[in-house]
Design a protein around this motif. Structure first.
Motif, PDB file in Angstrom:
ATOM      1  N   GLN A 365       5.289  -1.954   0.396  1.00 50.11           N
ATOM      2  CA  GLN A 365       5.120  -3.260   1.019  1.00 50.11           C
ATOM      3  C   GLN A 365       4.837  -3.076   2.498  1.00 50.11           C
ATOM      4  N   HIS A 366       3.800  -3.771   2.963  1.00 52.05           N
ATOM      5  CA  HIS A 366       3.431  -3.775   4.374  1.00 52.05           C
ATOM      6  C   HIS A 366       3.347  -5.228   4.811  1.00 52.05           C
ATOM      7  N   GLY A 367       4.345  -5.641   5.594  1.00 50.78           N
ATOM      8  CA  GLY A 367       4.396  -7.037   5.991  1.00 50.78           C
ATOM      9  C   GLY A 367       4.623  -7.910   4.778  1.00 50.78           C
ATOM     10  N   GLN A 368       3.720  -8.853   4.548  1.00 46.66           N
ATOM     11  CA  GLN A 368       3.816  -9.757   3.400  1.00 46.66           C
ATOM     12  C   GLN A 368       2.799  -9.408   2.323  1.00 46.66           C
ATOM     13  N   SER A 369       2.439  -8.130   2.219  1.00 48.04           N
ATOM     14  CA  SER A 369       1.550  -7.639   1.169  1.00 48.04           C
ATOM     15  C   SER A 369       2.260  -6.528   0.415  1.00 48.04           C
ATOM     16  N   SER A 370       2.292  -6.640  -0.920  1.00 45.15           N
ATOM     17  CA  SER A 370       2.986  -5.664  -1.750  1.00 45.15           C
ATOM     18  C   SER A 370       2.019  -5.116  -2.796  1.00 45.15           C
ATOM     19  N   THR A 371       2.166  -3.833  -3.119  1.00 44.37           N
ATOM     20  CA  THR A 371       1.339  -3.193  -4.135  1.00 44.37           C
ATOM     21  C   THR A 371       2.233  -2.496  -5.155  1.00 44.37           C
ATOM     22  N   LEU A 372       1.792  -2.553  -6.424  1.00 49.15           N
ATOM     23  CA  LEU A 372       2.454  -1.845  -7.521  1.00 49.15           C
ATOM     24  C   LEU A 372       1.442  -0.885  -8.115  1.00 49.15           C
ATOM     25  N   THR A 373       1.692   0.398  -7.984  1.00 47.05           N
ATOM     26  CA  THR A 373       0.812   1.434  -8.533  1.00 47.05           C
ATOM     27  C   THR A 373       1.437   1.986  -9.809  1.00 47.05           C
ATOM     28  N   ILE A 374       0.663   1.907 -10.896  1.00 47.99           N
ATOM     29  CA  ILE A 374       1.103   2.426 -12.192  1.00 47.99           C
ATOM     30  C   ILE A 374       0.383   3.736 -12.434  1.00 47.99           C
ATOM     31  N   ARG A 375       1.127   4.781 -12.604  1.00 46.47           N
ATOM     32  CA  ARG A 375       0.568   6.115 -12.798  1.00 46.47           C
ATOM     33  C   ARG A 375       0.593   6.487 -14.275  1.00 46.47           C
ATOM     34  N   ASN A 376      -0.456   7.226 -14.692  1.00 48.04           N
ATOM     35  CA  ASN A 376      -0.557   7.726 -16.077  1.00 48.04           C
ATOM     36  C   ASN A 376      -0.448   6.559 -17.065  1.00 48.04           C
ATOM     37  N   CYS A 377      -1.441   5.665 -16.990  1.00 41.40           N
ATOM     38  CA  CYS A 377      -1.418   4.450 -17.807  1.00 41.40           C
ATOM     39  C   CYS A 377      -1.336   4.769 -19.295  1.00 41.40           C
ATOM     40  N   SER A 378      -0.592   3.940 -19.991  1.00 42.89           N
ATOM     41  CA  SER A 378      -0.424   4.073 -21.440  1.00 42.89           C
ATOM     42  C   SER A 378      -0.680   2.717 -22.077  1.00 42.89           C
ATOM     43  N   GLN A 379      -1.474   2.709 -23.185  1.00 44.94           N
ATOM     44  CA  GLN A 379      -1.753   1.447 -23.869  1.00 44.94           C
ATOM     45  C   GLN A 379      -0.484   0.838 -24.449  1.00 44.94           C
ATOM     46  N   HIS A 380       0.369   1.661 -24.960  1.00 41.02           N
ATOM     47  CA  HIS A 380       1.569   1.158 -25.624  1.00 41.02           C
ATOM     48  C   HIS A 380       2.598   0.626 -24.620  1.00 41.02           C
ATOM     49  N   LEU A 381       2.740   1.263 -23.448  1.00 41.59           N
ATOM     50  CA  LEU A 381       3.803   0.898 -22.512  1.00 41.59           C
ATOM     51  C   LEU A 381       3.348  -0.029 -21.393  1.00 41.59           C
ATOM     52  N   ASP A 382       2.106   0.108 -20.945  1.00 43.95           N
ATOM     53  CA  ASP A 382       1.707  -0.540 -19.699  1.00 43.95           C
ATOM     54  C   ASP A 382       0.787  -1.739 -19.868  1.00 43.95           C
ATOM     55  N   GLY A 383       0.173  -1.921 -20.983  1.00 45.87           N
ATOM     56  CA  GLY A 383      -0.723  -3.049 -21.153  1.00 45.87           C
ATOM     57  C   GLY A 383       0.034  -4.364 -21.206  1.00 45.87           C
ATOM     58  N   GLY A 384      -0.575  -5.440 -20.688  1.00 45.79           N
ATOM     59  CA  GLY A 384       0.041  -6.746 -20.760  1.00 45.79           C
ATOM     60  C   GLY A 384       0.168  -7.411 -19.398  1.00 45.79           C
ATOM     61  N   TYR A 385       1.047  -8.425 -19.316  1.00 44.60           N
ATOM     62  CA  TYR A 385       1.223  -9.227 -18.107  1.00 44.60           C
ATOM     63  C   TYR A 385       2.234  -8.583 -17.162  1.00 44.60           C
TER      64      TYR A 385
END
Length: 538
Positions: A365-385
């Motif tokens: 987070q930098h000021g009022q901006s936040s980022t979420l980085t997902i590493r090693n994407c997986s269809q079973h675990l990471d897909g969705g909302y």
């Protein structure tokens, strides 16, 4: 700074002259100084040993009897008495006792001695006047920085006193003010901060050396040079909102009062510039005003206004990640005041549990901006909302981000598939053109045989009819071919090959393959029908 003083008054010099004259008149006898209400003793010469008959007189226009050692003569007043059978003792001096006294002694011969009595009074009280801006409840005076301040001091005394001013700055020693100038009044044209301190007026009786002093503290005030600064903060427990106001640079500290806007309703009684508000007292867009006031008056007032707001969110609604790759989701908060707390959540698996940073999830987070980085994407675990939530005491906002996780595509497979589809499309188009207008193909071939140039001549059915007179054989053949084309259109309408082209456009290879196979079967059937018609009677 300017200081002004008066020289000793003429009456003081006159008084000193009278004293000197009286000292001379007393011959070798020194003057005796006494103070009002005190006691004094006048000696009859300086003879020791036995004394004769002693009588005391006071010299006025004619001698006045006061006291005698002859017991048959009572004293003129009870406060007169003899000490050591010769000295005159006077109790409770008054100003009227001042004058010359004569002692007559009769022993073997008559002798007389003179004594001079001087009576001093005061100073007992100093009257100090300082033209300051105002006075505090404890009596301390204050003046505005840069203003003119006048000082004066007077005292009742006999003879008139000498007046001297002394100044002592904070944490410093006392020193005479104005180069040891003896004065009863002076003025500071532009008082400054370094002239803040204690001013002492000293009045001294030059006859009795009695002195009386009065010390007055003078403070130099000034308002802050800038405007107030106000802001809002969330308490550590995130349950209350603190409104903070600061107005630095003045002396003394100003009073700071928070109030609602509009309306001017005070939020509390504190004048320290800090107020705490509960959540139910807050609403989006509400304004608060901090009013700063200084002791120097309304001209020194100033204010600042702040507005609280709930957060607004901005983010990409959809992101794509390849299996095994990385993806970054970004959430930007705007308009939030005070600052919002940003959280990341999974809408499907754990809708109420915030995502914690890990090797798989990297949150920054930098000021009022936040980022979420997902590493090693997986269809079973990471897909969705995924949900980005921003919250402050004024309100809560959420935004959903849809993450699609795909399998990576082979470059060779993509190129091969594209080429195959292109060739297949060219083949289908050629077949369709052939069956829609077979004359186009035959005439084109004949023309190429007759003319080797680069120009292709297209002949349609209308041009064929114009050449009937020239070549009857060709006319008969064209009529036969026209009948064949009509029959072909009817057959294509009956078998319905539109789904084959639709399959090609939609990219469904399996359906396209099946349709193409059906097309080949229809072509064979048409060819068989044509052969049968040619073999039949014409």
């Amino acid at each position: 700074m300017a200081a002004g003083g008066r020289a000793p008054e003429p009456r003081i010099l006159l008084w000193l002259g009278v004293l000197l004259a009286r000292w001379v008149a007393a011959e070798s006898e020194a003057a005796v100084v006494g103070e009002v209400f005190d006691n004094v003793t006048l000696h009859c010469g300086n003879i020791s040993g036995s004394r004769g008959l002693v009588t005391w007189y006071r010299e006025d226009s004619e001698p006045v009897f006061l006291l005698s050692s002859n017991s048959s003569l009572p004293p003129a007043e009870p406060r007169f008495s003899l000490v050591n059978a010769s000295s005159l003792h006077i109790e409770g001096l008054s100003l009227q006792d001042e004058g010359n006294y004569t002692c007559w002694e009769v022993l073997k011969e008559t002798q007389w001695f003179r004594a001079c009595l001087l009576v001093a009074s005061g100073p007992y009280q100093n009257e100090v006047n300082i033209s300051a801006t105002g006075k505090l409840p404890n009596g301390t005076l204050y003046a505005a920085r840069g203003a003119q301040v006048d000082f004066s001091c007077s005292s009742s005394s006999r003879p008139p006193p000498m007046v001297e001013w002394w100044f002592r700055a904070p944490d410093a020693r006392m020193e005479p003010f104005g180069n040891n100038l003896t004065a009863s009044s002076f003025a500071l044209l532009q008082v400054s901060q370094n002239l803040q301190g204690n001013y002492t007026c000293v009045a001294m009786n030059m006859l009795s050396s009695r002195r009386h002093e009065v010390t007055t503290e003078l403070l130099v005030y000034y308002p802050p040079p800038s405007t107030p600064q106000c802001w809002a903060e969330t308490s550590l427990g995130s349950t209350t909102l603190q409104l903070i106001c600061r107005w630095d640079g003045g002396y003394p500290e100003p009073h700071l009062l928070w109030m609602e806007e509009p309306g001017g309703v005070a939020l509390g009684k504190s004048t320290l510039g800090v107020e705490s508000l509960k959540r139910f007292q807050l609403s989006n867009g509400k304004k608060f005003k901090c009013l700063g006031s200084h002791i120097l008056g309304p001209k020194s007032e100033a204010s600042c206004v702040l507005q609280i707001r709930s957060p607004s969110l901005l983010s990409d609604p959809m992101k794509t990640c390849l299996v095994g790759g990385n993806v970054t989701l970004t959430c930007q908060v705007s308009d939030a005041y005070p600052s919002a707390k940003i959280l990341w959540l999974r809408n499907l698996t754990q809708p109420k549990v915030a995502i914690e940073p890990s090797d798989h999830y990297i949150i920054s987070q930098h000021g009022q901006s936040s980022t979420l980085t997902i590493r090693n994407c997986s269809q079973h675990l990471d897909g969705g909302y995924y949900v980005c939530r921003a919250e402050n005491l004024v309100g809560i906002r959420e935004v959903d981000i849809w993450l699609i996780v795909k399998e990576p595509l082979s470059i060779g497979g993509v190129v091969g598939t594209s080429v195959s589809l292109l060739l297949l499309a060219l083949g289908i188009i050629s077949v369709l053109v052939f069956y829609h207008n077979p004359v186009f193909c035959w005439k084109g071939r004949n023309l190429r045989e007759e003319d080797n140039g680069d120009v292709m001549v297209l002949v349609d059915s209308e041009e064929e009819e114009e050449d009937e007179k020239e070549d009857a054989a060709v006319e008969n053949r064209e009529e036969e071919e026209e009948h064949k084309r009509v029959a072909l259109r009817k057959e294509m309408g009956r078998h319905g090959h539109i789904h084959q082209v639709t399959a090609l456009v939609n990219g469904n290879l399996e359906q396209m393959g099946n349709g193409f196979q059906t097309l080949e079967d229809d072509i064979r059937e048409l060819q068989s029908d044509i052969v049968q018609e040619e073999d039949g009677p014409v």
